[in-house]
Design an enzyme around this catalytic site. Structure first.
Site, PDB file in Angstrom:
ATOM      1  N   ARG A 123       8.811 -12.093  -5.854  1.00  0.00           N
ATOM      2  CA  ARG A 123       7.749 -12.996  -5.369  1.00  0.00           C
ATOM      3  C   ARG A 123       7.608 -14.294  -6.139  1.00  0.00           C
ATOM      4  O   ARG A 123       7.315 -15.330  -5.573  1.00  0.00           O
ATOM      5  CB  ARG A 123       6.395 -12.287  -5.517  1.00  0.00           C
ATOM      6  CG  ARG A 123       5.885 -11.649  -4.290  1.00  0.00           C
ATOM      7  CD  ARG A 123       4.561 -10.959  -4.568  1.00  0.00           C
ATOM      8  NE  ARG A 123       4.476  -9.757  -3.752  1.00  0.00           N
ATOM      9  CZ  ARG A 123       3.692  -8.733  -4.022  1.00  0.00           C
ATOM     10  NH1 ARG A 123       2.908  -8.739  -5.085  1.00  0.00           N
ATOM     11  NH2 ARG A 123       3.683  -7.681  -3.229  1.00  0.00           N
ATOM     12  N   CYS A 165      -1.273  -7.114  -1.611  1.00  0.00           N
ATOM     13  CA  CYS A 165      -2.218  -6.870  -0.504  1.00  0.00           C
ATOM     14  C   CYS A 165      -3.603  -7.474  -0.748  1.00  0.00           C
ATOM     15  O   CYS A 165      -4.240  -7.964   0.183  1.00  0.00           O
ATOM     16  CB  CYS A 165      -2.320  -5.378  -0.213  1.00  0.00           C
ATOM     17  SG  CYS A 165      -2.284  -4.340  -1.675  1.00  0.00           S
ATOM     18  N   ARG A 190     -10.068   0.857  -7.786  1.00  0.00           N
ATOM     19  CA  ARG A 190      -9.553   1.767  -6.733  1.00  0.00           C
ATOM     20  C   ARG A 190     -10.711   2.651  -6.253  1.00  0.00           C
ATOM     21  O   ARG A 190     -11.449   3.203  -7.076  1.00  0.00           O
ATOM     22  CB  ARG A 190      -8.440   2.639  -7.332  1.00  0.00           C
ATOM     23  CG  ARG A 190      -7.740   3.507  -6.331  1.00  0.00           C
ATOM     24  CD  ARG A 190      -6.818   2.739  -5.412  1.00  0.00           C
ATOM     25  NE  ARG A 190      -5.602   2.282  -6.068  1.00  0.00           N
ATOM     26  CZ  ARG A 190      -4.815   1.333  -5.566  1.00  0.00           C
ATOM     27  NH1 ARG A 190      -5.098   0.731  -4.418  1.00  0.00           N
ATOM     28  NH2 ARG A 190      -3.724   0.968  -6.205  1.00  0.00           N
ATOM     29  N   HIS A 227      -8.852  -3.154   1.877  1.00  0.00           N
ATOM     30  CA  HIS A 227      -9.430  -3.609   0.611  1.00  0.00           C
ATOM     31  C   HIS A 227     -10.629  -4.500   0.914  1.00  0.00           C
ATOM     32  O   HIS A 227     -10.533  -5.443   1.718  1.00  0.00           O
ATOM     33  CB  HIS A 227      -8.403  -4.420  -0.183  1.00  0.00           C
ATOM     34  CG  HIS A 227      -7.171  -3.650  -0.579  1.00  0.00           C
ATOM     35  ND1 HIS A 227      -7.102  -2.273  -0.583  1.00  0.00           N
ATOM     36  CD2 HIS A 227      -5.949  -4.082  -1.010  1.00  0.00           C
ATOM     37  CE1 HIS A 227      -5.892  -1.894  -0.993  1.00  0.00           C
ATOM     38  NE2 HIS A 227      -5.174  -2.970  -1.255  1.00  0.00           N
ATOM     39  N   ASN A 275      -4.837  -3.354   4.133  1.00  0.00           N
ATOM     40  CA  ASN A 275      -3.810  -3.579   3.107  1.00  0.00           C
ATOM     41  C   ASN A 275      -2.383  -3.328   3.566  1.00  0.00           C
ATOM     42  O   ASN A 275      -1.462  -3.999   3.102  1.00  0.00           O
ATOM     43  CB  ASN A 275      -4.107  -2.738   1.860  1.00  0.00           C
ATOM     44  CG  ASN A 275      -4.229  -1.260   2.140  1.00  0.00           C
ATOM     45  OD1 ASN A 275      -5.063  -0.850   2.937  1.00  0.00           O
ATOM     46  ND2 ASN A 275      -3.412  -0.455   1.502  1.00  0.00           N
TER      47      ASN A 275
HETATM   48  N1  LIG Z   1       0.865   0.201   0.121  1.00  0.00           N
HETATM   49  C1  LIG Z   1       0.407  -1.040   0.194  1.00  0.00           C
HETATM   50  O1  LIG Z   1      -0.759  -1.289   0.579  1.00  0.00           O
HETATM   51  C2  LIG Z   1       1.288  -2.202  -0.184  1.00  0.00           C
HETATM   52  C3  LIG Z   1       0.807  -3.485   0.076  1.00  0.00           C
HETATM   53  C4  LIG Z   1       1.593  -4.590  -0.271  1.00  0.00           C
HETATM   54  C5  LIG Z   1       2.830  -4.387  -0.827  1.00  0.00           C
HETATM   55  N2  LIG Z   1       3.281  -3.125  -1.076  1.00  0.00           N
HETATM   56  C6  LIG Z   1       4.627  -2.984  -1.638  1.00  0.00           C
HETATM   57  O2  LIG Z   1       5.466  -2.501  -0.597  1.00  0.00           O
HETATM   58  C7  LIG Z   1       6.492  -1.648  -1.147  1.00  0.00           C
HETATM   59  C8  LIG Z   1       6.409  -0.282  -0.469  1.00  0.00           C
HETATM   60  O3  LIG Z   1       5.137   0.299  -0.744  1.00  0.00           O
HETATM   61  P1  LIG Z   1       4.644   1.654  -0.061  1.00  0.00           P
HETATM   62  O4  LIG Z   1       3.191   1.698  -0.329  1.00  0.00           O
HETATM   63  O5  LIG Z   1       5.131   1.758   1.322  1.00  0.00           O
HETATM   64  O6  LIG Z   1       5.391   2.756  -0.970  1.00  0.00           O
HETATM   65  P2  LIG Z   1       5.816   4.257  -0.590  1.00  0.00           P
HETATM   66  O7  LIG Z   1       4.897   4.821   0.421  1.00  0.00           O
HETATM   67  O8  LIG Z   1       5.950   4.932  -1.889  1.00  0.00           O
HETATM   68  O9  LIG Z   1       7.267   4.095   0.076  1.00  0.00           O
HETATM   69  C9  LIG Z   1       8.408   3.800  -0.693  1.00  0.00           C
HETATM   70  C10 LIG Z   1       9.647   3.791   0.192  1.00  0.00           C
HETATM   71  O10 LIG Z   1      10.795   3.498  -0.619  1.00  0.00           O
HETATM   72  C11 LIG Z   1      11.749   4.540  -0.473  1.00  0.00           C
HETATM   73  N3  LIG Z   1      12.474   4.777  -1.733  1.00  0.00           N
HETATM   74  C12 LIG Z   1      11.999   5.313  -2.879  1.00  0.00           C
HETATM   75  N4  LIG Z   1      12.982   5.395  -3.793  1.00  0.00           N
HETATM   76  C13 LIG Z   1      14.102   4.939  -3.195  1.00  0.00           C
HETATM   77  C14 LIG Z   1      15.450   4.805  -3.613  1.00  0.00           C
HETATM   78  N5  LIG Z   1      15.858   5.139  -4.847  1.00  0.00           N
HETATM   79  N6  LIG Z   1      16.354   4.296  -2.733  1.00  0.00           N
HETATM   80  C15 LIG Z   1      15.961   3.928  -1.483  1.00  0.00           C
HETATM   81  N7  LIG Z   1      14.694   4.026  -1.031  1.00  0.00           N
HETATM   82  C16 LIG Z   1      13.779   4.532  -1.884  1.00  0.00           C
HETATM   83  C17 LIG Z   1      10.946   5.772  -0.092  1.00  0.00           C
HETATM   84  O11 LIG Z   1      11.812   6.703   0.531  1.00  0.00           O
HETATM   85  P3  LIG Z   1      11.576   8.310   0.392  1.00  0.00           P
HETATM   86  O12 LIG Z   1      10.393   8.612   1.272  1.00  0.00           O
HETATM   87  O13 LIG Z   1      12.823   8.897   0.889  1.00  0.00           O
HETATM   88  O14 LIG Z   1      11.295   8.562  -1.063  1.00  0.00           O
HETATM   89  C18 LIG Z   1       9.941   5.119   0.873  1.00  0.00           C
HETATM   90  O15 LIG Z   1      10.566   4.882   2.109  1.00  0.00           O
HETATM   91  C19 LIG Z   1       6.225  -1.611  -2.666  1.00  0.00           C
HETATM   92  O16 LIG Z   1       7.037  -2.575  -3.290  1.00  0.00           O
HETATM   93  C20 LIG Z   1       4.752  -1.970  -2.770  1.00  0.00           C
HETATM   94  O17 LIG Z   1       4.441  -2.548  -4.019  1.00  0.00           O
HETATM   95  C21 LIG Z   1       2.550  -2.035  -0.751  1.00  0.00           C
END
Ligand SMILES: NC(=O)c1ccc[n+]([C@@H]2O[C@H](COP(=O)([O-])OP(=O)(O)OC[C@H]3O[C@@H](n4cnc5c(N)ncnc54)[C@H](OP(=O)(O)O)[C@@H]3O)[C@@H](O)[C@H]2O)c1
Length: 349
Positions: A113, A146, A231, A238, A327
């Site tokens: 970013r 977010c 949190r 949020h 978010n």
């Molecule tokens: N949640 C939010 O509100 C939010 C908002 C803004 C930005 N973000 C950002 O968006 C990104 C995703 O967040 P999330 O909340 O969706 O996280 P999450 O629910 O933990 O999902 C992570 C994803 O990455 C995959 N992954 C994990 N380890 C991996 C590896 N070694 N190789 C390939 N894929 C892998 C997981 O697959 P498996 O299921 O197979 O482990 C899953 O599909 C992060 O960078 C986070 O900081 C999140």
């Protein structure tokens, strides 16, 4: 224009599945691959659902298998676009690799970013920064954090009053920490007044979002952000309590008008995921609320894409209000989809 092929990285995660939802039957993009980690390897999307099934209504996607991510396989598919919802530690190298191989990447991860060559774009706030990608085959366009996105969207209509400092207290949903996220015993019947790195991210991202594009580079705005991030035991969205110091006198009525009248390029261009009103003003004294206002935004494709603002007050030269935004939709997947729609409409993907 012909539809562009798109691949989703991190498709089994909370943000990845919002991508699946928002890209279902999309008029500009066709999903041609889903990638995840070892937990989802080989599974159908329907076997690892993190959202209600009706959210991902496109049957082909529900039955689509998720492949274990290796960057070579993504390059082999050679998609027109990649949407990334990867964990930060993994995102840096993968996204840079794909961009260097001529593939545009729209990411939610924080890893890239703040790079000088990466625009950090909230479509209604600073879409002019997308010009940084002009003439490049591969590039990264980043979303903010977010909580930064919701704040930026609500501050944009007030910029004309000369904002110098913003004190903000965020009350952030548990889905913000991904799946499975914070242990239930730490958050049920509780709240936690600390979210790792969140305050630092907000303080550095907003000045970049409100910066100016000069000779192809972003010069950060002097605006100062003072966040306290908490949190709370809410599933999605949020809520942020904002106090913005401005350098001129303004009335609550003028502030409300500014929120009410605000539109920007996504609305002017009629983009599919653009909410008709990016900021929805509520006059009731008990709004916005996550349960009632998370999915603000119309038409249907833009549900969850609007920030809701309420409790507008002015004391001296401090504008006070509360804002709420989803978010994982506006603050993540939806923001990237809107960025990609802008690039598509401008013929840049
Ligand atoms: N949640 C939010 O509100 C939010 C908002 C803004 C930005 N973000 C950002 O968006 C990104 C995703 O967040 P999330 O909340 O969706 O996280 P999450 O629910 O933990 O999902 C992570 C994803 O990455 C995959 N992954 C994990 N380890 C991996 C590896 N070694 N190789 C390939 N894929 C892998 C997981 O697959 P498996 O299921 O197979 O482990 C899953 O599909 C992060 O960078 C986070 O900081 C999140």
């Amino acid at each position: 224009m012909e539809k562009r092929s798109a691949v989703i990285l991190g498709a089994s995660g909370i943000v990845g599945q919002r991508f699946c939802q928002m890209l279902s039957n999309h008029p500009y993009f066709n999903i041609t691959g889903l990638f995840g980690g070892s937990a989802s390897d080989g599974k159908k999307l329907s076997e690892v659902l993190r959202l209600p099934e009706y959210c991902i209504s496109q049957t082909e996607l529900l039955n689509e298998r998720i492949n274990h991510l290796d960057v070579g396989s993504v390059r082999k598919i050679d998609p027109d676009i990649v949407f990334s919802a990867l964990p930060n530690d993994l995102a840096r190298e993968v996204e840079l690799d794909l961009a260097s191989h001529g593939i545009p990447v729209f990411t939610n991860a924080s890893a890239n970013r703040m790079r000088e060559d990466v625009p950090l774009v909230v479509p209604e706030v600073n879409s002019e920064c997308l010009e940084m990608a002009q003439g490049k085959e591969g590039y990264i366009v980043a979303n903010g954090n977010c909580s930064s996105i919701g704040l930026a969207l609500s501050l944009k209509p007030l910029l004309k009053y000369g904002i110098s400092d913003v004190n903000v207290t965020t009350l952030q949903a548990v889905s913000g920490s991904g799946y499975p996220g914070i242990p239930s015993l730490d958050i049920m019947d509780n709240l936690v007044p600390y979210i790792q790195d969140e305050e630092e991210k907000m303080a550095r991202e907003i000045p970049k979002m409100f910066g100016s594009l000069e000779s192809g580079k972003i010069r950060n705005s002097a605006i100062k952000i003072h966040p306290t991030c908490i949190r709370v035991p809410v599933r999605d969205s949020h809520l942020e309590v904002v106090q913005a110091a401005v350098n001129q006198d303004v009335t609550p009525g003028e502030v409300k008008e500014a929120f009410r009248n605000f539109i920007s390029s996504p609305q002017e261009m009629g983009l599919p995921s653009a909410p008709e009103k990016p900021v929805v003003l509520r006059e009731e004294e008990n709004r916005p609320q996550p349960y009632l206002d998370s999915m603000a935004g119309s038409p249907e494709r833009a549900r969850g894409m609007a920030a809701t603002v309420g409790r507008v007050e002015v004391s001296g030269r401090i504008i006070r209000y509360v804002t709420l935004s989803h978010n994982t939709i506006r603050g993540a997947a939806g923001g990237s989809v809107l960025n990609a729609e802008l690039m598509f409409k401008r013929g840049l993907v």
